[in-house]
Scaffold this active site. Structure first.
Site, mmCIF file in Angstrom:
data_model
loop_
_atom_site.group_PDB
_atom_site.id
_atom_site.type_symbol
_atom_site.label_atom_id
_atom_site.label_comp_id
_atom_site.label_asym_id
_atom_site.label_seq_id
_atom_site.Cartn_x
_atom_site.Cartn_y
_atom_site.Cartn_z
ATOM 1 N N ASP A 79 0.065 26.013 5.559
ATOM 2 C CA ASP A 79 -1.282 26.575 5.728
ATOM 3 C C ASP A 79 -1.201 28.044 6.152
ATOM 4 O O ASP A 79 -0.266 28.448 6.847
ATOM 5 C CB ASP A 79 -2.029 25.754 6.801
ATOM 6 N N GLU A 97 -8.818 17.646 -2.086
ATOM 7 C CA GLU A 97 -10.039 18.385 -1.709
ATOM 8 C C GLU A 97 -9.979 19.859 -2.135
ATOM 9 O O GLU A 97 -11.005 20.545 -2.134
ATOM 10 C CB GLU A 97 -10.255 18.327 -0.187
ATOM 11 N N ASN A 98 -8.794 20.369 -2.498
ATOM 12 C CA ASN A 98 -8.677 21.790 -2.848
ATOM 13 C C ASN A 98 -9.426 22.159 -4.131
ATOM 14 O O ASN A 98 -9.668 23.335 -4.400
ATOM 15 C CB ASN A 98 -7.212 22.222 -2.959
ATOM 16 N N TRP A 99 -9.829 21.140 -4.931
ATOM 17 C CA TRP A 99 -10.639 21.438 -6.126
ATOM 18 C C TRP A 99 -11.974 22.059 -5.731
ATOM 19 O O TRP A 99 -12.642 22.676 -6.552
ATOM 20 C CB TRP A 99 -10.924 20.154 -6.928
ATOM 21 N N ARG A 126 -4.007 19.589 12.684
ATOM 22 C CA ARG A 126 -4.568 18.372 12.080
ATOM 23 C C ARG A 126 -3.732 17.974 10.871
ATOM 24 O O ARG A 126 -2.907 18.748 10.378
ATOM 25 C CB ARG A 126 -6.034 18.564 11.703
ATOM 26 N N ILE A 127 -3.996 16.755 10.365
ATOM 27 C CA ILE A 127 -3.170 16.194 9.277
ATOM 28 C C ILE A 127 -3.798 16.426 7.914
ATOM 29 O O ILE A 127 -3.122 16.356 6.890
ATOM 30 C CB ILE A 127 -2.895 14.698 9.554
HETATM 31 C C1 FPP Z 1 -3.001 26.757 2.137
HETATM 32 O O1 FPP Z 1 -3.330 28.042 2.596
HETATM 33 C C2 FPP Z 1 -2.200 26.828 0.927
HETATM 34 C C3 FPP Z 1 -2.508 26.273 -0.287
HETATM 35 C C4 FPP Z 1 -3.724 25.477 -0.548
HETATM 36 C C5 FPP Z 1 -1.664 26.452 -1.462
HETATM 37 C C6 FPP Z 1 -0.199 26.257 -1.215
HETATM 38 C C7 FPP Z 1 0.539 26.894 -2.302
HETATM 39 C C8 FPP Z 1 1.659 27.608 -2.149
HETATM 40 C C9 FPP Z 1 2.369 27.809 -0.865
HETATM 41 C C10 FPP Z 1 2.178 28.287 -3.342
HETATM 42 C C11 FPP Z 1 3.556 27.996 -3.708
HETATM 43 C C12 FPP Z 1 3.907 26.579 -3.784
HETATM 44 C C13 FPP Z 1 4.280 25.908 -4.899
HETATM 45 C C14 FPP Z 1 4.874 24.580 -4.698
HETATM 46 C C15 FPP Z 1 4.134 26.417 -6.270
HETATM 47 P P1 FPP Z 1 -4.864 28.472 2.683
HETATM 48 O O2 FPP Z 1 -5.249 29.098 1.399
HETATM 49 O O3 FPP Z 1 -5.679 27.278 3.083
HETATM 50 O O4 FPP Z 1 -4.824 29.521 3.849
HETATM 51 P P2 FPP Z 1 -5.979 29.877 4.875
HETATM 52 O O5 FPP Z 1 -6.147 28.657 5.762
HETATM 53 O O6 FPP Z 1 -5.426 31.044 5.625
HETATM 54 O O7 FPP Z 1 -7.198 30.201 4.075
#
Ligand code: FPP
Length: 250
Positions: free
Chosen positions: A21, A68-70, A195-196
């Site tokens: 994260d 949920e990332n969609w 959190r998980i």
């Molecule tokens: C969470 O950070 C990260 C993601 C949802 C994407 C994770 C992807 C990578 C680390 C890219 C490389 C990995 C692979 C396996 C290709 P966030 O965007 O939620 O950060 P924030 O909480 O600061 O907004």
């Protein structure tokens, strides 16, 4: 081969799971667009895979994209998918060289045909590697995993191949997203939140938790070692008393 282990690290987890994260905040902090945060997030992915090989961690499961990332803006979803697509091809040589086996866990049916094919190719190419098993959780959610297991078991009951009273914890475990390796001993989450977030809900039941304030693109060997040291300092009791655990044969 395991090397350079600090004296405090008396036991190494077999399986580490990581919630990566903080990419977005890292990008913001550097006045960059969010997608560059994800792109930079690939560096610590590489480093962490190498560190697992170096310190003898056999399985690494990374949460790359949740069910949920969609819900994120379509542009960001597209950019993460493109990064995933590109890195599946770009990283293969590196994975092969270090003997890393790749497996994707999650509902891949939601991905484009081209992405699904690339995933299958990458898994096939690396299937005989055994230094580290790298599991990427993509379109994965702990609730999805338990739900799809319930559906599989319901189908078996309907087909008459499974009796409802025969369902126990092992039956459920055997229908989950991965069945051939131990569950995570250690969960690391970067980015300062504790959190998980619907990650491996069933499989993390007895994992030790380590929360890091570093944003994922800044995650590094020092922090990895710190997590290993904290893990080694914990007494894992699996429901027993501290006295029982202390006197148990190793
Ligand atoms: C969470 O950070 C990260 C993601 C949802 C994407 C994770 C992807 C990578 C680390 C890219 C490389 C990995 C692979 C396996 C290709 P966030 O965007 O939620 O950060 P924030 O909480 O600061 O907004």
């Amino acid at each position: 081969m395991t090397q350079h282990i600090a004296p405090q690290i008396t036991q190494i987890p077999k399986h580490i799971a990581i919630i990566m994260d903080g990419n977005g905040r890292w990008a913001k902090r550097h006045s960059l667009p969010r997608y560059l945060g994800h792109q930079y997030g690939l560096h610590p992915v590489r480093t962490t895979v190498e560190l697992c090989a170096k310190y003898g961690v056999k399985i690494l499961t990374l949460f790359a994209f949740s069910s949920e990332n969609w819900l994120r803006p379509p542009k960001e979803v597209r950019q993460i998918m493109e990064l995933f697509f590109r890195s599946l091809k770009g990283e293969i040589r590196r994975l092969q060289k270090s003997g890393v086996r790749l497996r994707i866990i999650g509902d891949r049916t939601a991905f484009s045909q081209a992405l699904q094919e690339r995933i299958s190719q990458a898994e096939h190419t690396t299937e005989h590697n055994s230094t580290v098993l790298l599991q990427i959780a993509a379109n994965y959610g702990g609730r999805w995993d338990i739900t799809q297991a319930a559906r599989t078991l319901a189908q078996q009951v309907q087909a008459g191949t499974l009796q409802p009273e025969a369902i126990d914890e092992n039956t459920v475990a055997n229908a989950l997203a991965f069945t051939d390796c131990p569950y995570p001993d250690l969960l690391i989450r970067t980015g300062g939140e504790q959190r998980i977030s619907n990650f491996l809900l069933w499989q993390l039941a007895y994992a030790e938790l380590y929360f890091s304030d570093l944003l994922w693109p800044d995650f590094n060997e020092l922090e990895f070692i710190k997590a290993l040291e904290v893990y080694a300092s914990r007494q894992r009791r699996f429901g027993k008393t501290g006295e029982q655990t202390a006197t148990a044969p190793k």
